[in-house]
Enzyme design. Structure first.
Site, mmCIF file in Angstrom:
data_model
loop_
_atom_site.group_PDB
_atom_site.id
_atom_site.type_symbol
_atom_site.label_atom_id
_atom_site.label_comp_id
_atom_site.label_asym_id
_atom_site.label_seq_id
_atom_site.Cartn_x
_atom_site.Cartn_y
_atom_site.Cartn_z
ATOM 1 N N LYS A 1 -33.443 97.265 -16.618
ATOM 2 C CA LYS A 1 -32.117 96.734 -16.967
ATOM 3 C C LYS A 1 -31.413 97.694 -17.922
ATOM 4 O O LYS A 1 -30.257 98.066 -17.731
ATOM 5 C CB LYS A 1 -32.297 95.368 -17.633
ATOM 6 C CG LYS A 1 -31.011 94.714 -18.067
ATOM 7 C CD LYS A 1 -31.247 93.499 -18.942
ATOM 8 C CE LYS A 1 -32.231 92.528 -18.341
ATOM 9 N NZ LYS A 1 -32.168 91.191 -18.972
ATOM 10 N N SER B 1 -25.039 94.766 -26.810
ATOM 11 C CA SER B 1 -25.889 95.031 -27.974
ATOM 12 C C SER B 1 -25.889 96.530 -28.290
ATOM 13 O O SER B 1 -25.848 96.935 -29.458
ATOM 14 C CB SER B 1 -27.321 94.573 -27.702
ATOM 15 O OG SER B 1 -27.474 93.206 -27.996
ATOM 16 N N ASP C 1 -32.569 85.638 -27.609
ATOM 17 C CA ASP C 1 -32.913 85.206 -26.243
ATOM 18 C C ASP C 1 -33.036 83.686 -26.349
ATOM 19 O O ASP C 1 -32.459 83.088 -27.283
ATOM 20 C CB ASP C 1 -34.222 85.872 -25.778
ATOM 21 C CG ASP C 1 -34.514 85.655 -24.288
ATOM 22 O OD1 ASP C 1 -33.951 86.380 -23.458
ATOM 23 O OD2 ASP C 1 -35.304 84.738 -23.939
ATOM 24 N N LYS D 1 -39.560 93.573 -25.773
ATOM 25 C CA LYS D 1 -39.254 92.141 -25.869
ATOM 26 C C LYS D 1 -40.225 91.513 -26.855
ATOM 27 O O LYS D 1 -41.307 92.054 -27.086
ATOM 28 C CB LYS D 1 -39.418 91.478 -24.497
ATOM 29 C CG LYS D 1 -38.721 90.146 -24.367
ATOM 30 C CD LYS D 1 -37.255 90.284 -24.000
ATOM 31 C CE LYS D 1 -36.564 88.938 -24.004
ATOM 32 N NZ LYS D 1 -35.197 89.029 -23.457
HETATM 33 P P1 NDP Z 1 -30.476 79.519 -24.995
HETATM 34 O O1 NDP Z 1 -31.642 79.176 -25.823
HETATM 35 O O2 NDP Z 1 -29.150 79.689 -25.613
HETATM 36 O O3 NDP Z 1 -30.316 78.480 -23.804
HETATM 37 C C1 NDP Z 1 -31.351 78.250 -22.907
HETATM 38 C C2 NDP Z 1 -30.940 77.129 -21.971
HETATM 39 O O4 NDP Z 1 -31.870 77.046 -20.907
HETATM 40 C C3 NDP Z 1 -30.929 75.776 -22.668
HETATM 41 O O5 NDP Z 1 -29.987 74.966 -22.043
HETATM 42 C C4 NDP Z 1 -32.352 75.279 -22.394
HETATM 43 O O6 NDP Z 1 -32.488 73.879 -22.455
HETATM 44 C C5 NDP Z 1 -32.566 75.782 -20.997
HETATM 45 N N1 NDP Z 1 -33.994 76.005 -20.785
HETATM 46 C C6 NDP Z 1 -34.797 76.880 -21.443
HETATM 47 N N2 NDP Z 1 -36.049 76.786 -21.022
HETATM 48 C C7 NDP Z 1 -36.045 75.819 -20.085
HETATM 49 C C8 NDP Z 1 -37.050 75.248 -19.278
HETATM 50 N N3 NDP Z 1 -38.318 75.677 -19.342
HETATM 51 N N4 NDP Z 1 -36.690 74.275 -18.402
HETATM 52 C C9 NDP Z 1 -35.407 73.855 -18.324
HETATM 53 N N5 NDP Z 1 -34.409 74.342 -19.090
HETATM 54 C C10 NDP Z 1 -34.732 75.313 -19.933
HETATM 55 O O7 NDP Z 1 -30.909 80.872 -24.216
HETATM 56 P P2 NDP Z 1 -29.977 81.939 -23.506
HETATM 57 O O8 NDP Z 1 -28.801 81.283 -22.898
HETATM 58 O O9 NDP Z 1 -29.792 83.071 -24.431
HETATM 59 O O10 NDP Z 1 -30.961 82.464 -22.348
HETATM 60 C C11 NDP Z 1 -30.980 81.905 -21.039
HETATM 61 C C12 NDP Z 1 -31.584 82.895 -20.061
HETATM 62 O O11 NDP Z 1 -30.813 84.105 -20.064
HETATM 63 C C13 NDP Z 1 -33.027 83.336 -20.369
HETATM 64 O O12 NDP Z 1 -33.706 83.569 -19.159
HETATM 65 C C14 NDP Z 1 -32.828 84.653 -21.092
HETATM 66 O O13 NDP Z 1 -33.965 85.485 -20.997
HETATM 67 C C15 NDP Z 1 -31.659 85.224 -20.299
HETATM 68 N N6 NDP Z 1 -30.894 86.263 -20.970
HETATM 69 C C16 NDP Z 1 -30.292 86.036 -22.179
HETATM 70 C C17 NDP Z 1 -29.550 87.031 -22.753
HETATM 71 C C18 NDP Z 1 -28.766 86.798 -24.010
HETATM 72 O O14 NDP Z 1 -27.961 87.653 -24.368
HETATM 73 N N7 NDP Z 1 -28.915 85.675 -24.693
HETATM 74 C C19 NDP Z 1 -29.460 88.371 -22.173
HETATM 75 C C20 NDP Z 1 -30.050 88.483 -20.863
HETATM 76 C C21 NDP Z 1 -30.758 87.465 -20.310
HETATM 77 P P3 NDP Z 1 -33.271 73.198 -23.680
HETATM 78 O O15 NDP Z 1 -32.384 73.369 -24.873
HETATM 79 O O16 NDP Z 1 -33.480 71.789 -23.267
HETATM 80 O O17 NDP Z 1 -34.576 73.962 -23.824
#
Ligand code: NDP
Length: 445
Positions: free
Chosen positions: A114, A377, A166, A126
């Site tokens: 990536k 970033s 993350d 990570k």
């Molecule tokens: P957040 O913690 O802000 O949000 C995560 C969301 O996904 C929440 O709604 C959470 O619900 C839900 N979630 C997490 N784990 C589970 C699970 N096991 N089952 C069901 N729902 C789940 O994280 P981000 O938005 O930052 O990250 C989301 C995805 O994006 C991840 O895969 C991350 O690796 C990827 N990502 C993030 C980046 C970033 O800049 N933040 C960059 C690139 C990729 P709940 O609160 O109920 O757990």
């Protein structure tokens, strides 16, 4: 798989027992590399493939902390510094009870390619912990972050390793970790973490970048068919940082996102998501998706389950790995979905990817479509190094340009290796060759 890539894959499985997500991520990349190695056999020389699947360094540490009632907890902390050929290790920190070394290794491995796709001189890494911030007070989260950073601070630095957020790590957590790092080092190294607050070295657009980029990538894919997002119905999963800003950008481009979710279930709002309400619940109140339906007439909550049963044109999985399986993919295809752009890392299982590709869906793997977050970033690091700050328009224009370049690199690589329109092959081949060329230049290290 066959030949050298199969041998490397078998070695990975044997050496990293029980790390299913890591095996899955490695397998997907190695499969894509078959045509690359066939055309350029030198990439398999000098055990380059064996080296690229082995992290340069893996750090596992104890994180003791005290809760508000005085009870002591012990979590496990991780940082996997996977590959520094292109620059300092770069990649987020995840706080979630499901975190283990295999999860961090899969994420770190994906991050190598990536980051290479962004063309910004950043290596792959990570980290995180099995700490669960849900239901914890601010003071508990602060004490955990301070303990976590007390150990992590020995291993990171603006030119060494630069973590970010993350799952479970947002502005609040980055703030507590930065505060502790500064205190321990007696040095204001703004570039040691990204995703910082705007008042202390953060970049405009970093908060929005991953979600925005995911939607921009979908728009670029549609443009190859002479189409656009305008007027399309969109299913989004998750309701965190990535999901919220994917919804925002989709709305800006004239599409109608109608779903979002968290681990308690998903919401369908056929009238279109009320983004202000969702932000209030998730970003301000740290609430649950059920709070949204209580305040929004017409919206319904489906407890458990994921939003892939809802008929849409576009799917944006933005929650977590393997949240969209083969059956869900078949349902989406049957219901007329033609575009999938991954905001999360590896949200589609191998069976789902196969189903999308067999049906001719425009499918973008996360390592390409969600790269806008890490790209911004890197822009934050650039501003920190120059002690400067760009306005929103400047940072946003840079993000838009980077996402377009990543899209075009994927398209070009897919064509070069004989599978036009295959964004999986395109992303893996383009990312890999950039890293591999530099690994060759650096010798056997
Ligand atoms: P957040 O913690 O802000 O949000 C995560 C969301 O996904 C929440 O709604 C959470 O619900 C839900 N979630 C997490 N784990 C589970 C699970 N096991 N089952 C069901 N729902 C789940 O994280 P981000 O938005 O930052 O990250 C989301 C995805 O994006 C991840 O895969 C991350 O690796 C990827 N990502 C993030 C980046 C970033 O800049 N933040 C960059 C690139 C990729 P709940 O609160 O109920 O757990």
């Amino acid at each position: 798989m066959q030949g050298v890539v199969e041998k490397v894959y078998e070695q990975v499985v044997a050496r990293n027992r029980g790390e299913a997500e890591f095996h899955q991520a490695v397998r997907e990349v190695l499969e894509s590399l078959e045509p690359v190695i066939a055309k350029h056999p030198h990439y398999a020389d000098n055990a380059l493939l064996e080296r690229i699947v082995e992290p340069e360094r893996q750090i596992i540490f104890r994180v003791p902390w005290v809760d508000d009632a005085g009870a002591v907890h012990v979590n496990r902390g991780f940082r996997v510094e996977f590959n520094s050929a292109l620059g300092p290790y770069k990649g987020g920190l995840r706080f979630h009870p499901s975190v283990n070394v295999g999860i961090i290794k899969f994420l770190g491995f994906e991050q190598i390619f990536k980051n290479a796709l962004t063309a910004q001189g950043i290596g792959g890494g990570k980290g995180g912990s099995d700490f669960d911030p849900h239901g914890r007070s601010d003071a508990e989260v602060m004490r955990f972050c301070q303990s976590f950073m007390t150990e992590l601070s020995r291993h990171i630095g603006p030119s060494t390793d630069v973590p970010a957020g993350d799952i479970g790590v947002g502005g609040r957590e980055v703030g507590y970790m930065f505060g502790q790092y500064k205190r321990l080092r007696n040095s204001y190294d703004a570039g040691v973490l990204t995703g910082k607050g705007l008042a202390w070295g953060g970049s405009l657009v970093r908060t929005e970048a991953t979600g925005y980029g995911t939607v921009l990538f979908a728009q670029s894919m549609l443009a190859t068919k002479g189409e656009a997002l305008e007027g399309k119905k969109v299913a989004v999963s998750g309701s965190g940082n990535v999901a919220i800003y994917a919804i925002e950008k989709a709305q800006q481009l004239g599409a109608t996102p109608i779903t979002f979710s968290d681990s308690s279930g998903y919401v369908v709002d056929e009238a279109g998501v009320d983004l202000d309400l969702l932000k209030q619940i998730k970003e301000v109140e740290r609430g649950r998706v059920k709070d949204y339906v209580e305040r929004r007439p017409g919206a319904r909550l489906v407890a458990e389950g994921r939003p892939w049963d809802v008929p849409v044109d576009v799917a944006l999985p933005c929650a977590t790995q393997n949240e969209l399986d083969g059956d869900a993919a078949a349902t989406l295809v049957r219901n007329g979905c033609t575009v999938v752009s991954e905001g999360a890392n590896m949200p589609s299982t191998p069976e789902a990817v196969e189903a999308f590709q067999a049906a001719g869906v425009l499918y973008a793997p996360g390592k390409a479509s969600n790269a806008g977050g890490v790209a911004t970033s890197a822009l934050e690091m650039e501003q920190n190094a120059g002690r400067t700050r760009w306005d929103f328009k400047t940072a946003d224009a840079k993000l838009t340009g980077i996402m377009a370049d990543i899209h075009d690199s994927c398209v070009a690589a897919a064509e070069e290796y004989g599978r036009p329109g295959d964004y999986v092959l395109g992303a893996n081949a383009a990312g890999f060759t950039r890293v591999a060329d530099v690994m060759i230049a650096h010798g056997i290290v």
